[in-house]
Design a protein around this motif. Sequence first.
Motif, short mmCIF file in Angstrom:
data_model
loop_
_atom_site.label_atom_id
_atom_site.label_comp_id
_atom_site.label_asym_id
_atom_site.label_seq_id
_atom_site.Cartn_x
_atom_site.Cartn_y
_atom_site.Cartn_z
N ARG A 1 -2.29 -18.37 43.02
CA ARG A 1 -2.33 -16.92 42.94
C ARG A 1 -1.22 -16.34 43.90
O ARG A 1 -0.57 -15.39 43.31
N ASN A 2 -1.05 -16.86 45.03
CA ASN A 2 0.17 -16.57 45.79
C ASN A 2 1.43 -16.89 45.18
O ASN A 2 2.35 -15.94 45.29
N SER A 3 1.41 -17.89 44.57
CA SER A 3 2.79 -18.39 43.85
C SER A 3 3.12 -17.11 42.56
O SER A 3 4.13 -16.91 42.33
N TRP A 4 1.96 -16.54 42.07
CA TRP A 4 2.15 -15.66 41.03
C TRP A 4 2.63 -14.34 41.47
O TRP A 4 3.43 -13.60 40.84
N ILE A 5 2.11 -14.25 42.95
CA ILE A 5 2.45 -12.89 43.57
C ILE A 5 4.17 -12.93 43.44
O ILE A 5 4.92 -11.98 43.32
N LEU A 6 4.47 -14.10 44.09
CA LEU A 6 5.98 -14.09 44.10
C LEU A 6 6.82 -14.10 42.87
O LEU A 6 7.83 -13.51 42.93
N ILE A 7 6.33 -14.72 42.09
CA ILE A 7 6.92 -14.77 40.72
C ILE A 7 6.95 -13.35 40.10
O ILE A 7 7.98 -12.88 39.67
N ASP A 8 5.99 -12.71 40.19
CA ASP A 8 5.85 -11.22 39.69
C ASP A 8 6.90 -10.59 40.48
O ASP A 8 7.56 -9.46 39.90
N GLU A 9 6.66 -10.61 41.57
CA GLU A 9 7.80 -9.68 42.54
C GLU A 9 9.32 -9.95 42.49
O GLU A 9 9.98 -9.43 42.71
N LEU A 10 9.62 -11.21 42.25
CA LEU A 10 10.79 -11.61 42.38
C LEU A 10 11.62 -11.90 40.80
O LEU A 10 12.69 -12.45 40.80
N GLU A 11 10.74 -11.52 39.76
CA GLU A 11 11.22 -11.81 38.49
C GLU A 11 12.72 -10.99 38.30
O GLU A 11 13.50 -11.24 37.56
N SER A 12 12.64 -9.74 38.97
CA SER A 12 14.04 -8.98 38.93
C SER A 12 15.33 -9.43 39.49
O SER A 12 16.34 -8.80 39.35
N THR A 13 15.06 -10.54 40.35
CA THR A 13 15.99 -11.11 41.21
C THR A 13 17.03 -11.86 40.23
O THR A 13 16.65 -12.43 39.26
N ASN B 1 4.09 -20.09 50.49
CA ASN B 1 3.29 -19.59 49.54
C ASN B 1 1.73 -20.01 49.79
O ASN B 1 1.00 -20.10 48.73
N TYR B 2 1.65 -20.60 50.65
CA TYR B 2 0.27 -21.61 51.04
C TYR B 2 -1.05 -20.68 50.94
O TYR B 2 -0.91 -19.33 51.22
N TYR B 3 -1.93 -21.38 50.56
CA TYR B 3 -3.40 -20.64 50.58
C TYR B 3 -3.82 -19.91 51.74
O TYR B 3 -4.75 -19.29 51.56
N THR B 4 -3.32 -20.41 52.92
CA THR B 4 -3.98 -19.39 54.10
C THR B 4 -3.25 -18.27 54.42
O THR B 4 -3.64 -17.37 55.23
N LEU B 5 -2.23 -18.05 53.66
CA LEU B 5 -1.73 -16.45 53.73
C LEU B 5 -2.47 -15.44 52.86
O LEU B 5 -2.86 -16.00 51.39
N ASN B 6 -2.48 -14.52 53.33
CA ASN B 6 -3.16 -13.37 52.48
C ASN B 6 -2.14 -12.55 51.64
O ASN B 6 -1.13 -12.72 51.53
N GLU B 7 -2.81 -11.66 50.86
CA GLU B 7 -1.82 -10.85 50.03
C GLU B 7 -0.74 -10.08 50.48
O GLU B 7 0.32 -10.12 50.33
N ASP B 8 -1.20 -9.33 51.87
CA ASP B 8 -0.22 -8.61 52.42
C ASP B 8 1.03 -9.66 53.07
O ASP B 8 2.19 -9.08 53.04
N GLU B 9 0.55 -10.71 53.35
CA GLU B 9 1.63 -11.79 54.16
C GLU B 9 2.43 -12.18 52.75
O GLU B 9 3.71 -12.18 53.00
N MET B 10 1.71 -12.41 51.74
CA MET B 10 2.78 -12.62 50.40
C MET B 10 3.55 -11.72 50.01
O MET B 10 4.78 -11.88 49.66
N MET B 11 3.08 -10.35 50.13
CA MET B 11 3.96 -9.29 49.78
C MET B 11 5.43 -9.09 50.68
O MET B 11 6.45 -8.85 50.45
N ARG B 12 4.75 -9.65 52.01
CA ARG B 12 5.93 -9.67 52.85
C ARG B 12 7.00 -10.59 52.87
O ARG B 12 8.35 -10.22 53.03
#
Length: 395
Positions: free
Chosen positions: A282-294, A372-383
């Motif tokens: 899930r955390n990895s997909w957040i990064l992929i979604d957010e960084l697709e435009s880079t 991207n690890y599992y102990t990071l929450n969604e806010d941290e992943m967005m950061r």
Amino acid sequence: MKIQPNLIPRFNLDYNLGDLLFSLKSILWGSDLDFRTLEAQFERNIFFTSNGRATLYVILKALNLPKKSKVGVPLYSCTVVFDAIINAGHVPCFIDIELDNYTLDPHDLEEKIEDLSAVVVIHTFGRPADMDEINEIADGIPVIEDCAHSLLSEYKGRITGTLGDASFFSFKKYISAGEGGMLILNDEKFIEDVQKEIGLLKEPTKINEIKHSFFTYIHSSLYHKPLYGLFAFPIGSYINTNTNIKISTNGKFPITKIRKSDLGIFLKKLKGFREKVELQRRNSWILIDELESTSLVLPYEKEHTWCNYYLFPVRFRNKRERDKAHELLRDFGVDSAKLYSKTPKEARKFYGYGRNCSNSETIADTVLVVPNYYTLNEDEMMRVAESIKKVERLL
């Protein structure tokens, strides 16, 4: 160096106080080991040693290859894999990787297969290699899977570790069980030789186990906020900058049987670990979604694979941009890793590499591993994602 109590560590070490207490209890008073989850996952012959490289050593010794046999291995790797090959009495022969998957390139393997007596395939970052094509090219030459990164990853519906003749795992990676290595044997003709080699290994002492458990707990504690940014990173950076560490060139390292405490922690954590892998996906997909435009090259899953996303690599256009991004991200509170960036140079200097793996050298110069690890929450992943986007705009 700026002190950053909110610095997000580059890797996850998840060995907590409960793990320490469980470990000490198992050392001092013993504990019942529950293998049911492990046996249900693999349904194979399973053995254990002190760590991943020791397990590779045992596999290579059990194959009874002629001394100084050439063993194919991806150049883009940790050099301890090369040490295990040398320690077993053989010679690493370097194979290039695929640019889009970071794993062994079957085409380069095909060009070099005639000289090889065995092949080590690394599922780097948790991404399964193309095992069907590799096995076809090997055509009877033993294929060993390095699954240190790929616990629970799947290739065409089959779990990594069950796709070659033998495989090995590292409990230090991903599941944070302290240390320990696991050997999965898929070809039963090697079973007696594996048993013989493991029988030759020494048992770790109780004092060794206790020291190891405390060290693992302290190391893990220092890899969490705020201690990481306050102490661990500044001290580690100072040591790396101001000391010259001599690298061994003879492949020697300690080899023992597994610590019972490490095995107990691994079996305990494995029971609910798939849920943590799902969190990391899930955390990895957040990064992929957010960084697709880079402009960055992102680690999409390949067809017919299920990736545990143990690590999340992003690729830059060149070494200058990668190195600059590494520094800028830290200024924004996100640590990252230039994983295996020194391996090609060390392989040339110490392991006989002849500069015939161009993709590996490109990846070593341009890849950055971000949290991207599992102990990071969604806010941290967005950061993390926002910091990467800021950095990319500054390059």
